[in-house]
Motif scaffolding. Sequence first.
Motif, PDB file in Angstrom:
ATOM      1  N   LYS A 235       0.484  -1.147  -0.003  1.00 23.90           N
ATOM      2  CA  LYS A 235       0.316  -0.388   0.199  1.00 23.90           C
ATOM      3  C   LYS A 235       0.764   1.224  -0.128  1.00 23.90           C
ATOM      4  CE  LYS A 235      -1.551  -2.853   3.194  1.00 23.90           C
ATOM      5  NZ  LYS A 235      -1.562  -2.955   4.982  1.00 23.90           N
ATOM      6  N   LEU A 236       1.611   1.636  -0.577  1.00 19.56           N
ATOM      7  CA  LEU A 236       2.994   2.222  -1.287  1.00 19.56           C
ATOM      8  C   LEU A 236       2.727   3.344  -1.659  1.00 19.56           C
ATOM      9  CD1 LEU A 236       6.857   0.248  -0.132  1.00 19.56           C
ATOM     10  CD2 LEU A 236       4.501   1.231   1.244  1.00 19.56           C
TER      11      LEU A 236
ATOM     12  N   LYS B 143       2.857   5.648   4.940  1.00 19.30           N
ATOM     13  CA  LYS B 143       0.677   6.163   4.165  1.00 19.30           C
ATOM     14  C   LYS B 143       0.436   5.076   4.773  1.00 19.30           C
ATOM     15  CE  LYS B 143       3.425   7.035   0.450  1.00 19.30           C
ATOM     16  NZ  LYS B 143       3.411   8.033  -0.553  1.00 19.30           N
ATOM     17  N   LYS B 144      -1.451   6.076   4.571  1.00 21.55           N
ATOM     18  CA  LYS B 144      -2.681   5.524   5.065  1.00 21.55           C
ATOM     19  C   LYS B 144      -2.765   3.817   5.243  1.00 21.55           C
ATOM     20  CE  LYS B 144      -7.538   7.113   4.995  1.00 21.55           C
ATOM     21  NZ  LYS B 144      -7.966   5.506   5.281  1.00 21.55           N
ATOM     22  N   GLY B 145      -3.029   3.154   6.268  1.00 21.71           N
ATOM     23  CA  GLY B 145      -3.259   1.756   6.300  1.00 21.71           C
ATOM     24  C   GLY B 145      -1.694   1.015   6.364  1.00 21.71           C
ATOM     25  N   GLU B 146      -1.215   1.605   6.575  1.00 19.98           N
ATOM     26  CA  GLU B 146       0.277   1.174   6.187  1.00 19.98           C
ATOM     27  C   GLU B 146       0.507   0.164   7.877  1.00 19.98           C
ATOM     28  OE1 GLU B 146       3.796   4.072   4.835  1.00 19.98           O
ATOM     29  OE2 GLU B 146       4.851   2.083   4.848  1.00 19.98           O
ATOM     30  N   VAL B 147       1.688  -0.352   7.894  1.00 18.61           N
ATOM     31  CA  VAL B 147       1.728  -0.884   9.124  1.00 18.61           C
ATOM     32  C   VAL B 147       3.859  -0.202   9.116  1.00 18.61           C
ATOM     33  CG1 VAL B 147       2.338  -3.290  10.774  1.00 18.61           C
ATOM     34  CG2 VAL B 147       0.236  -3.097   9.396  1.00 18.61           C
ATOM     35  N   PHE B 148       3.279   0.556  10.334  1.00 21.42           N
ATOM     36  CA  PHE B 148       4.979   0.673   9.306  1.00 21.42           C
ATOM     37  C   PHE B 148       6.114   0.567  11.505  1.00 21.42           C
ATOM     38  CE2 PHE B 148       7.866   4.723  10.360  1.00 21.42           C
ATOM     39  CZ  PHE B 148       8.795   4.782   9.196  1.00 21.42           C
TER      40      PHE B 148
ATOM     41  N   ILE C 194      -3.520  -6.110  14.852  1.00 16.48           N
ATOM     42  CA  ILE C 194      -3.115  -5.537  13.591  1.00 16.48           C
ATOM     43  C   ILE C 194      -3.656  -6.011  12.481  1.00 16.48           C
ATOM     44  CG2 ILE C 194      -0.603  -4.190  13.643  1.00 16.48           C
ATOM     45  CD1 ILE C 194       0.357  -5.481  16.619  1.00 16.48           C
ATOM     46  N   TYR C 195      -3.357  -6.739  12.004  1.00 20.74           N
ATOM     47  CA  TYR C 195      -3.568  -6.759  10.487  1.00 20.74           C
ATOM     48  C   TYR C 195      -5.089  -6.443  10.203  1.00 20.74           C
ATOM     49  CZ  TYR C 195       1.070  -8.932   8.975  1.00 20.74           C
ATOM     50  OH  TYR C 195       2.283  -9.132   8.676  1.00 20.74           O
ATOM     51  N   ASN C 196      -5.623  -6.549  11.184  1.00 18.62           N
ATOM     52  CA  ASN C 196      -7.300  -6.440  10.956  1.00 18.62           C
ATOM     53  C   ASN C 196      -7.235  -5.091  10.789  1.00 18.62           C
ATOM     54  OD1 ASN C 196      -8.117  -8.964  11.059  1.00 18.62           O
ATOM     55  ND2 ASN C 196      -8.537  -9.153  13.007  1.00 18.62           N
TER      56      ASN C 196
ATOM     57  N   THR D 262      -4.208   3.407  10.635  1.00 15.36           N
ATOM     58  CA  THR D 262      -2.185   2.877   9.787  1.00 15.36           C
ATOM     59  C   THR D 262      -1.558   2.571  11.116  1.00 15.36           C
ATOM     60  OG1 THR D 262      -2.943   4.866   8.620  1.00 15.36           O
ATOM     61  CG2 THR D 262      -0.149   4.569   9.435  1.00 15.36           C
ATOM     62  N   VAL D 263      -1.020   2.073  11.673  1.00 12.19           N
ATOM     63  CA  VAL D 263      -0.504   1.107  12.704  1.00 12.19           C
ATOM     64  C   VAL D 263       1.125   1.903  12.785  1.00 12.19           C
ATOM     65  CG1 VAL D 263       0.135  -1.205  14.221  1.00 12.19           C
ATOM     66  CG2 VAL D 263      -1.273  -0.875  12.835  1.00 12.19           C
ATOM     67  N   PHE D 264       1.434   2.097  13.599  1.00  5.06           N
ATOM     68  CA  PHE D 264       3.015   2.519  14.226  1.00  5.06           C
ATOM     69  C   PHE D 264       3.836   1.965  15.142  1.00  5.06           C
ATOM     70  CE2 PHE D 264       6.397   5.790  14.829  1.00  5.06           C
ATOM     71  CZ  PHE D 264       6.521   6.554  13.789  1.00  5.06           C
TER      72      PHE D 264
END
Lengths: 250, 370, 305
Positions: free
Chosen positions: A2-3, A32-37, A182-184, A191-193
Amino acid sequence: MKLTGENIIEVENLVKRFGSFTAVDNISFQVKKGEVFGFLGANGAGKTTAIKMLIGLWSPTSGKANVAGFDLFTEANQIRKNIGYMAQRFSLYEDLTVIENIQFYGGIYGLRKNILKERAEELISELGMESFRKELIKNIPLGWKQKLALSVAMIHKPKIVFLDEPTSGVDPITRRQFWDLIYNAAEKGTTVFITTHYMDESEYCDRVSIMVDGRIEALDTPAQLKKQFNAESMDEVFLRLARPTESISK
Amino acid sequence: MNRRRFFGFLQKEFRHIFRDRRTMLILFGMPIVQILLFGFAITNEIKNVNVAVLDMAHDDVSRDITNRILSSEYFHLYQNLQSEKEIETAFKSGKVKEVIVFENNLAKNIYSKNIGNIQIISDATDPNTANTIVAYTRAILLNYQQELNKGTKPPAIIQTEVRMWFNEELKGVYLFVPGVMTIIMMLVSAMMTSISLAREKETGTLEALMVSPLKSWQVILGKVIPYLVLSFSITLVTLGLSMFVFHVPIRGNIFLLLGEVLLFVITALSFGILISSIAPNQMAAMLISMMGLMLPTIILSGYIFPIDNMPVPLQVISNIIPARWFISMLRDIMLKGAGWSVVWKDTCVLAFMAVVFLFLASRRFKMKLR
Amino acid sequence: MNERVIATNITKSFRSTKALDAVSFSVNEGELFGFIGPDGAGKSTLFRILTTVMNADSGDALVDGFHLKDEIAIRSRVGYMPGKFSLYPDLSVQENLEFFAKVFGTTVNENYSIIKEIYVQLEPFKDRRAGKLSGGMKQKLALCCALIHKPRVLFLDEPTTGVDPVSRREFWEMLGRLKQSGLTILVSTPYMDEASRCDRVALIQKGKILDIDPPGVITKKFPLHVIAVKSDNMQKLRKDILKVEYAESVYGFGEYLHITMKKENSSTEKIESLLKQQGHQHTEVKLIEAGIEDCFMHLMEHNKN
């Protein structure tokens, strides 16, 4: 990946000094929005300081940052309404029950009573915690606590959720269940940081940044990072970067 | 070998204490501030009290007494009253705290009947001040009566009875010095020890010590000795200050006094150890010592509120407050000059308490986790 | 073999929860023995009992030849580093070390050779207060303090928890060298990947030991096959794999998914064709050796009932 898509966090030349000590030294990145960072770094590298700035707890010394569409310097209050935060020592009240904790945090974020009731039920059934609902937090197993803490941190459906070492000390199965959560969340657009000391978990992130002595020394997808550093695993990447630069934290 | 262990422990404790400058400042600063506060607040309050005089005698005795009262630094003549009716209005104005009424033919009565009556009326809306003012006035009258009676037989009596013979100079700060000393000792001994032990629980260092060959009595003693030294020196500072600034007398034997101080400190220290064996962390130790120790000590020891004026149940409860016995002993020794024959009973009570606390503390404090 | 720690049926309950349930094991002289398990597994309670800081409800142990009730003998023979690095934050690095030396009736000079290698890294900061050290430095100082009296058995309770991978690796290297000098070391950790650093490990969960063996043996014994897979779309891959009915478990492991299955069912070809069918690209499917974490999760699931 989702980059593509809009940036939800934009950081430019952010600096935080404590006296003569520079905890965060001119960092720049976008999420990015919706990214797992994944936000990695050795102890004392400045991770916690950076997170505390991004969630509006500390004001930066200089730089520019936009979090969830709000300016870090002028709209810190707005930022706090639009993010969730789960600290290392999760912030549930040990002497309140599961449902009381949910109600409390929902109330803090200004959820209306009927909505809160609905959310609370939804949350409990999602987690499969029906049998624990009236149990005191101190009496439920650690793994459940951590999962609940995450859900509670997201009860107001924030745009971004910041997780500071959420999985330290939990058993391997619970750790993976936690990542399912977290994936859910990410699938639903949150977005997960996240920071972690488990290097295998960094592989679960869409992109990973590695901080060394207050600076971001690397930032890419795990696969690219491994290629770049010619490493077998993220563990190796990390070790290459964060060479024993033992320094005294402030 | 064993001794070196223990001295290592002692050295560490002193390092903790001296390194914590802020606490040291509070511990030494507080008694000084309190003594100064009580000292000056009380002397100021009693100085220049407005009085009114209703002199129905108009003779040399009444004039003499009036002059004496007014020439003391405590009173100031606000008005001369002409009749009894004016007394009420004088008080209602709020300016006058005391009215002195001389009866008709005062001098004559004294010389012929050997008895004279003087009425002291005081504004009792503030009972503490009223009490003090009345006591002052009576003391002045008494003084006068003594002079009057030099060589005369049979002696004349002016009807005022109470003599505050252990506090002739009428300075309230005297009564407070023992109280302030007690509170400080309680604070340093009980609260500081309990906090310092609870802190080791919190940091996990106590667990590391448990695995060492240190015995539990060595840990207890190592915690007790530094605070004993600390509270003893604070006591000396407090005593010195009250002697040299406020001229509070120490009439009794100074060694007897210091001995009692030592006994009390030991009682308080063992209480501190007992608290820390119960409290899981510093916060709890502080709360328990504040609520369970400081408050009852301040309220029930006779430090501020006289025990005799308390309701009977509270009077009974005050018996189990160590400070109650200690304050009364201090007052006896310092102000009355009492000796061992007077204070031995109180000493026994206090010693008994010390033994009980010490016993309980050493039973509860084990080099073990539960 | 010379056994330094022999524990038999150690049991301990706190109110209604059983922290330790008849735990038995033995540790040999000069062994680096690991207790691997999550928080709340009972590791700290076990170490506290073995160092005589806590009493067991039942069971006994011999530590360096002494029974648990012989507290004084045991205490002077063991070194113990509790879970929270127990240092005095208001004392300097040197003062902390000197204090622990004195309390154990020795001096820093007398036993300097034991800690020398670790302490040289701390020496530049010896006048710094312990409270101002970084996590990794505190950990090293705490280790020095636990070693200064030359213990024969060393107990380290979660020394690497919350410490970054670099400092963790360094710490284990230090332990490896300490072991060379003949010291017996018991370590507990929640990090499964640290198991490979130990001579033998006990996997512990909910107060029970699931297995004890050298890490290599534990992984060899694993009764199932582990197949690691990856593709360009891990989310979809995961959902597709979960439909494989002969898979015993599917867990994420870094960039791969680990699928466990009975040996007779296992076939990488079957999985590969499935992935092709589902349209996955850049796939990788390989039979691998199980790791400690695979074993731990397997044992956890089989000990549920």
